[in-house]
Design a protein around this motif. Structure first.
Motif, mmCIF file in Angstrom:
data_model
loop_
_atom_site.group_PDB
_atom_site.id
_atom_site.type_symbol
_atom_site.label_atom_id
_atom_site.label_comp_id
_atom_site.label_asym_id
_atom_site.label_seq_id
_atom_site.Cartn_x
_atom_site.Cartn_y
_atom_site.Cartn_z
ATOM 1 N N MET A 48 -27.168 -6.926 9.938
ATOM 2 C CA MET A 48 -27.343 -5.521 9.942
ATOM 3 C C MET A 48 -25.809 -4.989 9.870
ATOM 4 N N LEU A 49 -25.746 -4.084 8.065
ATOM 5 C CA LEU A 49 -25.026 -3.071 8.899
ATOM 6 C C LEU A 49 -24.948 -1.609 8.866
ATOM 7 N N TRP A 50 -24.078 -0.966 8.500
ATOM 8 C CA TRP A 50 -24.297 0.486 9.133
ATOM 9 C C TRP A 50 -23.429 1.299 7.693
ATOM 10 N N PHE A 51 -23.217 2.641 8.269
ATOM 11 C CA PHE A 51 -22.474 3.851 6.760
ATOM 12 C C PHE A 51 -21.723 4.653 7.098
ATOM 13 N N ILE A 52 -20.275 4.386 6.883
ATOM 14 C CA ILE A 52 -19.754 5.826 6.818
ATOM 15 C C ILE A 52 -19.151 6.785 6.472
ATOM 16 N N PRO A 53 -20.231 7.886 6.667
ATOM 17 C CA PRO A 53 -20.132 8.770 5.232
ATOM 18 C C PRO A 53 -19.418 9.675 5.254
ATOM 19 N N TRP A 84 -10.076 2.695 0.992
ATOM 20 C CA TRP A 84 -9.013 1.655 1.944
ATOM 21 C C TRP A 84 -8.414 2.629 3.023
ATOM 22 N N THR A 85 -8.407 3.304 2.666
ATOM 23 C CA THR A 85 -7.366 4.086 3.989
ATOM 24 C C THR A 85 -8.645 4.955 5.070
ATOM 25 N N VAL A 86 -9.767 5.086 4.888
ATOM 26 C CA VAL A 86 -10.671 5.236 5.855
ATOM 27 C C VAL A 86 -10.423 3.691 6.854
#
Length: 410
Positions: free
Chosen positions: A3-8, A57-59
């Protein structure tokens, strides 16, 4: 099952298609979402790419140090940076994170956006370039473990003596993910990728795509893993879940839907075409399920204004868990989920649905054992019971399950 989530990184809100209820998407917020996903036991987080997003990549680098186990599925766009430079970037991140990098190859998108980034190749040529790019990138990464240099002379790319002095932690390179619905996409993933991702189409359509990729990979002597990208709207009752879905689009202007669909129609992405075909831009504010529930508990309403993944699983915890297991039965291993707003929904999805997943998954998702009471102490003295609320309110069995932390401690 992972299970993965998402960074908006393109923004977050309580409502789609409007600034009402929006929140600032900055480093502090990205950090909160990443820590929540890490704490709740998600395998990793997907970080998107495109001109509407902060640089992935920065995030990823900015929030990496605030997490312990979380993996980062970071987008890589071939043709914008040289393969040698991307190899150094990826190897450095993999080393500094302790082997927590996953690569998400992205070749498509809005033609105007691609041209703004200097990418003018048509659809088929982009895939030919991407194939050369990935072959070169993989060779550079693999040879870094032995200190070898690499030469390559292709139609689109050439290098002489390319060498990576600091190899990645993961051998031969971080796992490669790729999503696409065209014939060119399926050929590329069968040849070079490790995991094929699909957006959330009805199970029969997903099964057809997966089988096609699996068959082509087998012809090449390769075995892949498979995954799906979905939104989720889960509540303790089915009625509450659909009410939340209606609330999500309650400020949606039909003119905004029309403009969004016009933009999507100009894209040369087969996956985006398939997403749009699920709903055909139809939106009835009086009945948000009409024409949008394209399969049991699969709602295409998100795709009215959002590009890319446009479907959500909507229902009570058992319904959502059943749909996930239905996709898993098709051979899917990775489930990349998200919900609005992403911070709160990361907790809600984990607390309501993780306990209903297969035992081996629950054990892997569980946190380090903690002792002591869970929930607010009643009257400064009494430890709350997991079942008392369910007995008094009639909520679903899943709603009365202990939290992920409590289950890990039991």
């Amino acid at each position: 099952m992972k299970m993965l989530w998402f960074i908006p990184t393109h923004g977050d809100s309580r409502y789609l298609g409007t600034s009402h209820g929006a929140r600032v998407a900055d480093l502090n917020y990205f950090k909160q979402v990443a820590i929540a996903a890490d704490t709740m036991g998600y395998e990793g987080v997907l970080i998107p790419t495109g001109r509407s997003c902060e640089d992935p990549w920065t995030v990823a680098s900015s929030v990496m140090g605030f997490t312990q186990r979380l993996k980062f599925l970071v987008a890589l766009r071939p043709g914008l940076i040289t393969p040698s430079q991307y190899a150094r970037i990826a190897a450095t991140f993999d080393r500094l994170s302790g082997g927590r990098l996953l690569i998400n190859l992205v070749t498509g998108g809005d033609q105007a956006e691609l041209e703004g980034d200097g990418q003018f190749l048509p659809h088929g040529e982009r895939y030919a370039q991407a194939s050369e790019f990935m072959q070169l990138w993989r060779d550079i990464m693999a040879k870094s473990h032995t200190g070898e240099s690499h030469d390559f002379d292709g139609k689109h790319l050439q290098v002489k003596g390319a060498r990576l002095l600091y190899p990645p932690v993961q051998r031969p390179y971080p796992p490669l993910f790729f999503g696409g619905s065209s014939a060119e996409a399926h050929e590329l993933v069968a040849q070079q990728m490790d995991t094929y991702l699909t957006w959330g189409e009805p199970p029969a359509a997903v099964a057809e795509k997966v089988e096609g990729v699996r068959r082509r990979a087998a012809e090449l002597g390769r075995t892949l893993s498979y995954g799906i990208r979905l939104h989720v709207i889960v509540r303790e009752t089915e009625e509450a879940a659909w009410a939340a879905a209606a609330d999500l689009v309650s400020y949606l202007d039909p003119e905004v839907v029309a403009r969004a669909q016009s933009t999507f129609a100009k894209m040369d992405s087969e996956g985006q075409r398939r997403m749009a075909a699920l709903h055909a831009g139809k939106y009835n504010p009086e009945n948000i399920r009409e024409g949008l529930e394209v399969s049991p508990n699969l709602w295409a309403g998100v795709g009215l204004v959002r590009g890319g993944a446009g479907t959500a699983l909507v229902g009570n915890p058992q319904q959502v868990a059943d749909r996930i297991k239905e996709y898993a039965a098709l051979g899917l291993d990775y489930f990349i989920m998200s919900g609005y707003p992403h911070l709160e929904e990361a907790y809600r999805f984990a607390e309501l649905v993780f306990p209903l997943l297969p035992l081996s998954v629950r054990e892997r998702l569980g946190q380090p054992s903690l002792t002591g009471p869970f929930g607010e102490i009643v009257a400064n003295n009494h430890v709350p019971s997991a079942n008392s609320a369910a007995n008094s309110t009639g909520k679903t069995a899943a709603a009365s399950e202990p939290s992920v932390l409590a289950r890990a401690a039991s």
